[in-house]
Design an enzyme around this catalytic site. Structure first.
Site, mmCIF file in Angstrom:
data_model
loop_
_atom_site.group_PDB
_atom_site.id
_atom_site.type_symbol
_atom_site.label_atom_id
_atom_site.label_comp_id
_atom_site.label_asym_id
_atom_site.label_seq_id
_atom_site.Cartn_x
_atom_site.Cartn_y
_atom_site.Cartn_z
ATOM 1 C CB CYS A 2 -39.854 -1.863 1.686
ATOM 2 S SG CYS A 2 -39.296 -3.405 0.560
ATOM 3 N NE ARG A 27 -38.772 4.804 1.225
ATOM 4 C CZ ARG A 27 -37.895 4.943 2.200
ATOM 5 N NH1 ARG A 27 -37.534 6.346 2.587
ATOM 6 N NH2 ARG A 27 -36.842 4.176 2.767
ATOM 7 C CD1 TRP A 74 -37.601 -1.222 -5.425
ATOM 8 C CD2 TRP A 74 -36.095 -2.306 -4.433
ATOM 9 N NE1 TRP A 74 -36.576 -1.216 -6.053
ATOM 10 C CE2 TRP A 74 -35.530 -1.717 -5.504
ATOM 11 C CE3 TRP A 74 -35.195 -2.999 -3.450
ATOM 12 C CZ2 TRP A 74 -34.034 -1.967 -5.798
ATOM 13 C CZ3 TRP A 74 -33.672 -3.063 -3.836
ATOM 14 C CH2 TRP A 74 -33.327 -2.655 -5.034
ATOM 15 C CG ASN A 100 -39.679 -1.241 4.834
ATOM 16 O OD1 ASN A 100 -40.510 -1.604 4.288
ATOM 17 N ND2 ASN A 100 -39.669 0.132 4.988
ATOM 18 N N GLY A 101 -36.537 -4.365 5.047
ATOM 19 C CA GLY A 101 -34.949 -5.091 5.360
ATOM 20 C C GLY A 101 -35.096 -6.500 4.970
ATOM 21 C CD GLU A 483 -23.983 13.598 -9.375
ATOM 22 O OE1 GLU A 483 -23.555 12.324 -9.103
ATOM 23 O OE2 GLU A 483 -25.096 13.771 -9.252
ATOM 24 C CE LYS A 487 -28.233 12.472 -10.603
ATOM 25 N NZ LYS A 487 -27.453 12.543 -9.265
ATOM 26 C CD GLU A 490 -29.443 8.365 -10.242
ATOM 27 O OE1 GLU A 490 -29.911 7.826 -9.273
ATOM 28 O OE2 GLU A 490 -28.987 9.648 -10.358
ATOM 29 C CG HIS A 506 -3.204 6.733 -20.928
ATOM 30 N ND1 HIS A 506 -1.880 6.733 -21.394
ATOM 31 C CD2 HIS A 506 -3.212 8.109 -20.330
ATOM 32 C CE1 HIS A 506 -1.170 7.585 -20.916
ATOM 33 N NE2 HIS A 506 -1.883 8.497 -20.398
ATOM 34 C CE LYS A 603 -33.956 11.147 -2.802
ATOM 35 N NZ LYS A 603 -32.956 11.709 -3.841
HETATM 36 C C1 AGP Z 1 -28.215 9.869 -6.834
HETATM 37 O O1 AGP Z 1 -28.842 10.443 -7.850
HETATM 38 C C2 AGP Z 1 -28.533 8.289 -6.550
HETATM 39 N N1 AGP Z 1 -29.974 8.131 -6.521
HETATM 40 C C3 AGP Z 1 -27.920 7.505 -5.328
HETATM 41 O O2 AGP Z 1 -26.707 7.314 -6.161
HETATM 42 C C4 AGP Z 1 -27.758 8.195 -4.106
HETATM 43 O O3 AGP Z 1 -26.878 9.363 -4.093
HETATM 44 C C5 AGP Z 1 -26.833 7.054 -3.273
HETATM 45 O O4 AGP Z 1 -27.869 6.002 -3.152
HETATM 46 C C6 AGP Z 1 -26.794 7.478 -1.649
HETATM 47 O O5 AGP Z 1 -28.068 8.285 -1.165
HETATM 48 P P1 AGP Z 1 -27.814 8.905 0.073
HETATM 49 O O6 AGP Z 1 -27.097 10.022 -0.018
HETATM 50 O O7 AGP Z 1 -29.210 9.048 0.803
HETATM 51 O O8 AGP Z 1 -26.945 8.215 1.135
#
Ligand code: AGP
Length: 608
Positions: A2, A27, A74, A100-101, A483, A487, A490, A506, A603
Site C-alpha cells: 500500500c 510498490r 495491496w 498501510n499495515g 539470486e 530474479k 520473480e 544427490h 517493492k
Molecule cells: C528482490 O528482487 C525482491 N523484490 C525481494 O526479494 C527483496 O529483496 C526483499 O523483499 C527484501 O527487500 P528489502 O531489501 O527492501 O528489505
C-alpha cells in the site's frame, strides 16, 4: 504494498494526490482512491479497483479541495474491489482514513463498533479506524485527540492519514511499523509513505518514528507521541536525484537500474577505499578496532535478495576476515527464539529499510542485548534508524520491484566490511591491496558485461519458453545461482531452482532433460575442474547448458556461454551475477511480463 499520499496547502490537492499515487505504483497495488475536504464542507471520495489511471479517469473536474489524502491498496483483508479500496469513511462521512499495515484486533473492534451502531461497507480491517476515530470525535475534540484515543484501542501496524470534514485545516498522521514521511513546502505540506511521491515538490522531509503522530497544517507540523508528549523533529534533506524516478529513456526501470550499476557501485565505494593502508574506511560502523576484534561471529539478516546478498557477504567476511559468518532469512530468524550472543555482530540488510520482517528481527536482537549494524539503501528508513550503526549503499532509488543495483551495492558494501575487518585481523597488506584494486576495477568490468545485453537478449529468447530452469554454482557460485533463480522466477514467472552444483547427483539430476536447461556458474577458480565434471554429467543426460564463465568451456560441455571478466576470486560472484540480471530481464520481456511490477509482488514488504 500500500501507498499513502496527502496534501494540505493553498493549491488544489487532487493533482498532487494523483501524481503522488502514480509515483507509488512501483510498490505494487490493486486499487486506488482519493478523498478531499470540499470547499463547501463535507468529504468527497473516489476509489476504484485497478490502476491510478483508472482512478484519474473516474475523478471529475469539479473534484477539488485544499486538503486531501490518497492511497494505493495491496489487498490483505478482502478482495481487490471498489468498496475495499481506501479511503474509508465513518457512517456520518465526517472522517476519512487511509491506512498501510494490518489491524490485528479488527474483528473484535468491528463487532463492538457494529453493536454500537456502525454500519460497515467493506471487508477491510482499515474501516474500523474510520468508525473508531469518529466515535472519539465528539463536539469540541481536536482531531489529533480523537486519533490518539482511537489508536490506543488498536493492536497492529499502521501508517495512517486522517481527514476530518469539520477540521479541514489539518491532516493527522500516525506511524507504527509502516512508514510516514512529512514533506515541508512553502506554506504547503505533503505526506507520503515513501519519499518518491513527494521529492518533486520538496527535499525537506521528516520521517516519523514508530509510535509517533503529527498534526500537519499548511504552515507547518507538530509531532507528538501516543501518550501526547510533544516531540521535536529536525527535517533532513533528501539527496536522491529527481531523475532517478523516471525511466530516463529506457524501456523499463529495471533495465535502467541494471545499467546504472557502474555508477551505483562507484557511489558505494566513494571515499571508502584507503590505498595507503590497503583497507576500507567505514565511519558509520560506530565500532572501534578493539570492539571489532572481540567479534567472534557475524550473523547477517535480510529477506529475499537481501538475504542472498548476505550469503555473498558472509563468504566475503569468512574469506577475508576469517570470522565465521552466516546469512539467515530475517523472516525465519525472528520467529525461532534465536540465541543472541554478545560476541556476535548482527548485520541487517535491506534496500528499502522498511521490510517488516527484517525490522522485527533487528528489534528482537536489540531487545536481547545484541548489537546490529545496517547495510541499507534508504537513508533515514526504519531499519537504518533502528540499527546501532552501518553503511548506506548510496545506490540511488530502486524503483523496479526486482532488486538489481541495490543487490550489487550490498555485496560491494560487504566486501568493504570484510576488507576492513580483515585488515585488523590477519589479512596481509598484499591481499588488502589485491582487493582494493579489484574493487576499483569493478565499474569498468560491469560495463563490459552490460555491453553484452543484446547477445544475452538473444539467449534469453531461446531459453524463455523452457518449462523451468536449473541454476547451479559451487561455494562462491551458489549464492549467485540462488539470486539468478530468484530474479528469473520473480519477473518472468519461469520456474527456477538453484542448487549447489555438488548436490546435483544427490537428487535433482533426475530432473535433467532437454526441457529443463541449466544455467551453470563456472568461474576460473580452484573448483573449475569440479564444475566442468558437473557440466559433463548434465550433458550426458541430454541437458542443455548455458554457462556463465571466465573461459568458454568445450562445446561438448555447454550449448551456450556468456563470458564475464575475471576479478579476484572473492569478488567474482558479484560480476557473475550481472548477466543473470540481464537474462531474467530479457526473458521477462520476451514473455511479455509486467517487468517492473511483477504480479503478486511489492517493492517493500511492510507487513508480516
Ligand atoms: C528482490 O528482487 C525482491 N523484490 C525481494 O526479494 C527483496 O529483496 C526483499 O523483499 C527484501 O527487500 P528489502 O531489501 O527492501 O528489505
Amino acid at each position: 504494498m500500500c501507498g499513502i499520499v496527502a496534501y494540505i496547502g493553498p493549491k488544489d490537492a487532487t493533482p498532487f494526490l494523483l501524481e503522488g499515487l502514480a509515483r507509488l505504483e512501483y510498490r505494487g497495488y490493486d486499487s486506488a482512491g482519493v478523498a478531499v475536504t470540499g470547499r463547501t464542507g463535507g468529504i468527497k471520495v473516489r476509489k476504484v479497483k485497478g490502476r491510478v489511471a483508472d482512478l484519474a479517469a473516474a475523478v471529475p473536474a469539479r473534484f477539488k479541495g485544499a486538503t486531501g489524502i490518497g492511497h494505493t491498496r495491496w489487498a490483505t483483508h478482502g478482495v481487490p474491489s471498489d468498496a475495499n479500496a481506501h479511503p474509508h469513511l465513518d457512517n456520518a462521512e465526517r472522517i476519512a482514513v487511509v491506512h498501510n499495515g494490518i489491524i490485528e484486533n479488527a474483528d473484535e473492534l468491528r463487532a463492538k463498533l457494529t453493536a454500537d451502531g456502525a454500519v460497515f461497507r467493506s471487508e477491510t480491517d482499515t474501516e474500523v479506524l474510520g468508525h473508531l476515530i469518529a466515535a472519539h470525535a465528539a463536539e469540541g475534540v481536536e482531531l489529533e485527540e480523537a486519533v490518539r484515543a482511537a489508536l490506543g484501542k488498536v493492536v497492529g501496524t499502521y501508517g495512517i492519514a486522517v481527514l476530518d470534514a469539520e477540521q479541514p485545516d489539518r491532516i493527522v498522521v500516525a506511524r507504527n511499523g509502516s512508514p510516514i514521511v512529512l514533506g515541508i513546502g512553502e506554506k504547503e505540506m505533503f505526506v507520503a509513505s515513501d519519499v518518491s511521491a513527494l521529492v518533486r515538490y520538496t527535499r525537506q522531509v521528516v520521517h516519523l518514528e514508530d509510535g509517533e503522530l503529527a498534526t500537519v497544517r499548511a504552515d507547518g507540523f507538530r509531532t507528538f507521541t501516543e501518550d501526547a508528549r510533544t516531540t521535536h523533529r529536525q527535517p533532513s534533506t533528501v539527496d536522491w536525484e529527481i531523475d532517478s524516478y523516471d525511466t530516463g529513456g529506457y524501456e523499463h526501470f529495471l533495465l535502467k537500474e541494471i545499467h546504472e550499476q557502474p555508477g551505483s557501485v562507484e557511489r558505494t565505494l566513494g571515499g571508502r577505499l584507503d590505498e595507503r593502508f590497503a583497507t576500507a574506511h567505514l565511519g558509520g560502523l560506530n565500532l572501534d578496532a578493539r570492539e571489532l576484534r572481540e567479534i567472534r561471529r557475524v550473523k547477517i539478516l535480510g529477506c529475499g535478495s537481501a538475504y542472498y546478498a548476505g550469503e555473498m557477504g558472509a563468504q566475503l567476511i569468512e574469506e577475508l576476515a576469517r570470522i565465521p559468518a552466516h546469512s539467515e532469512p530475517a523472516s525465519e530468524f525472528r520467529y525461532r527464539n534465536p540465541v543472541i550472543e554478545a560476541d556476535t555482530l548482527y548485520i541487517a540488510v535491506s534496500q528499502s529499510g522498511e521490510t517488516y520482517d527484517t525490522l522485527a528481527a533487528v528489534q528482537e536482537v536489540k531487545r536481547k542485548g545484541g548489537r546490529v549494524l545496517g547495510v541499507v539503501n534508504t537513508v533515514g528508513s526504519a531499519i537504518a534508524r533502528e540499527c546501532d550503526g552501518g553503511i548506506y549503499l548510496h545506490a540511488g532509488p530502486e524503483i523496479s520491484v526486482a532488486s538489481t543495483k541495490a543487490f550489487t551495492s550490498t555485496v560491494v558494501a560487504f566486501a568493504l566490511i570484510a576488507l576492513h575487518f580483515g585488515r585488523i585481523h590477519d589479512l596481509s597488506p598484499a591481499d588488502g591491496r589485491r582487493i582494493v584494486s579489484a574493487l576499483k576495477a569493478l565499474p569498468d568490468q560491469i560495463r563490459e558485461v552490460l555491453a553484452q545485453s543484446d547477445a544475452i537478449a538473444e539467449l534469453a529468447a531461446e531459453y524463455a519458453d523452457s518449462e523451468g530452469m536449473m541454476f547451479i554454482g559451487r561455494v562462491r557460485g551458489y549464492p549467485v545461482a540462488r539470486e539468478g533463480a530468484q530474479k528469473l522466477k520473480e519477473i518472468s514467472y519461469v520456474h527456477a531452482e538453484a542448487y549447489p552444483a555438488s548436490e546435483l547427483k544427490h537428487g535433482p539430476l533426475a530432473l535433467i532433460s532437454p526441457e529443463l536447461p541449466t544455467v551453470a556458474l563456472v568461474p576460473d577458480d580452484e573448483l573449475l575442474d569440479k564444475n566442468l565434471t558437473t557440466l559433463g554429467e548434465i550433458k550426458a543426460r541430454s541437458g542443455r547448458v548455458l554457462a556463465v564463465a571466465h573461459r568458454r568451456p568445450e562445446a561438448k560441455l555447454a550449448d551456450h556461454c556468456i563470458l564475464v571478466p575475471k576479478s579476484e576470486p572473492e569478488l567474482d560472484p558479484l560480476l557473475l551475477n550481472i548477466p543473470l540480471q540481464l537474462l531474467a530481464y530479457h526473458a521477462a520481456v520476451a514473455l511479455g511480463r509486467d517487468v517492473d511490477k511483477p504480479r503478486n509482488l511489492a517493492k517493500s514488504v511492510t507487513v508480516e
